[in-house]
Design a protein around this motif. Sequence first.
Motif: not given
Length: 117
Positions: A27-28, A32, A36, A82, A84-85
């Motif tokens: 998870l960035e 995000a 998400a 999404v 970054g997820f």
Amino acid sequence: MRFIMQAAINMAVFLACALLFPNGFILENMLAAAIAALVLAALNQLLKPALLMVALPLLVLSLGAFSLVINAAMLELTAYLVPGFAFANFWWALLVAVLLTVANLIFMDRTHIDIRR
């Protein structure tokens, strides 16, 4: 109101899982997580009922346990949509699906509040 509650619970579980499982759950940032959570809540409203109907024989045979696999597949679809997820593999998605199920069981059915004096 239910959609917003579900998205908030999803986001809280995503943030907790990002802290607990840094190797398996990517998870960035919080944006995000928020996107998400909204995408997963929308997919649960739109796509999940159809998937449950298609998988009804497997749900009956497994006494409902196959719904966790469907939830993990919804998480994988969310990770695909999404940026970054992401998950390291399907088993991490299944673990997060179990945690999401437990959190939703605890928090989602508390819509009626009684105030006693």
